[in-house]
Design a protein around this motif. Structure first.
Motif: not given
Length: 234
Positions: A19-22, A27-28, A205-209
């Motif tokens: 919910a809090s981490d872009p 990913r979801f 990406s795993g790091g950038l959204t």
């Protein structure tokens, strides 16, 4: 600290990250879009291996699937049970190596960010192949060893290690417990050798959204931190 103990420490806040981490939200979204394309909305038995707090298990259950979900972390499983309002998902504290069920039991297996932590990945994949029905699907995500973002992460963790946590303290803690990473080619060949055939792949990406226009650039083979694919048992 062993791997389950690391994830035990993460369990209380793991579900909140979606919910809090872009990065977790992205990913979801990408994985569930893949699932929407490859599976029907109802009927079928699924196994979620390394289920964490069960967010993908719940997604499948809402679509009408019968879901078994296992995780090596007892605390993750306790959180997953507490968050399963329907009570329909069968959660258990287990590993793929010790999980016992009849062959050809599942139409779908999820293995999301799990394969890199097992002691023997070939044994795990062979178990997936055994548990899947003919034509069954395996959805996998792993660290993309070829990706620039993953390489940068490795450099940051290396600096942290060399400086004994004086620089970049706390960054990449999970890297202490990973047994391996994969290039897309390495994973695809390994799966083919063990009886699984790729249907489609994806990069995360795993790091950038953000910004949104950057995502198509970083979610490519040589940038993305994660690789994912759908494999079919032939």
């Amino acid at each position: 600290m062993k791997t389950p103990e690391f994830f035990d420490a993460e369990a209380a806040q793991w579900n909140d990250r979606y919910a809090s981490d872009p990065r977790f939200r992205r990913r979801f979204e990408k994985i569930t879009k893949i699932l929407d394309r490859i599976i029907p909305s109802h009927d079928g038995c699924a196994l979620d291996v390394g289920c964490g707090t069960g967010i993908f298990s719940q997604y499948l259950s809402r679509k009408g699937w019968t879901v078994r979900a296992i995780d090596a972390s007892p605390d993750m499983i306790e959180q997953a049970k507490a968050m399963d309002a329907s009570g329909k998902i069968e959660f258990s504290n287990d590993t793929i190596e010790s999980f016992a069920l009849a062959p050809n039991s599942f139409d779908l297996i999820l293995c999301l960010s799990m394969l890199e932590y097992v002691e023997d990945d070939e044994v795990a994949i062979q178990k997936f192949h055994q548990l899947l029905k003919l034509g069954g699907l395996l959805v996998v995500t792993v660290p993309n060893k070829a990706g620039v973002l993953r390489k940068l992460e490795g450099i940051v963790f290396g600096i942290r290690t060399i400086t004994r946590d004086r620089v970049f303290s706390g960054r990449g803690e999970y890297l202490k417990f990973q047994k391996r990473q994969y290039t897309p080619f390495e994973l695809d060949i390994l799966m083919r050798q063990l009886g699984m055939r790729k249907k489609q792949g994806m990069f995360l990406s795993g790091g950038l959204t953000n910004p949104p226009w950057l995502l198509p650039i970083v979610e490519r083979r040589f940038w993305a931190a994660m690789y994912g694919a759908v494999y079919e048992k032939k």
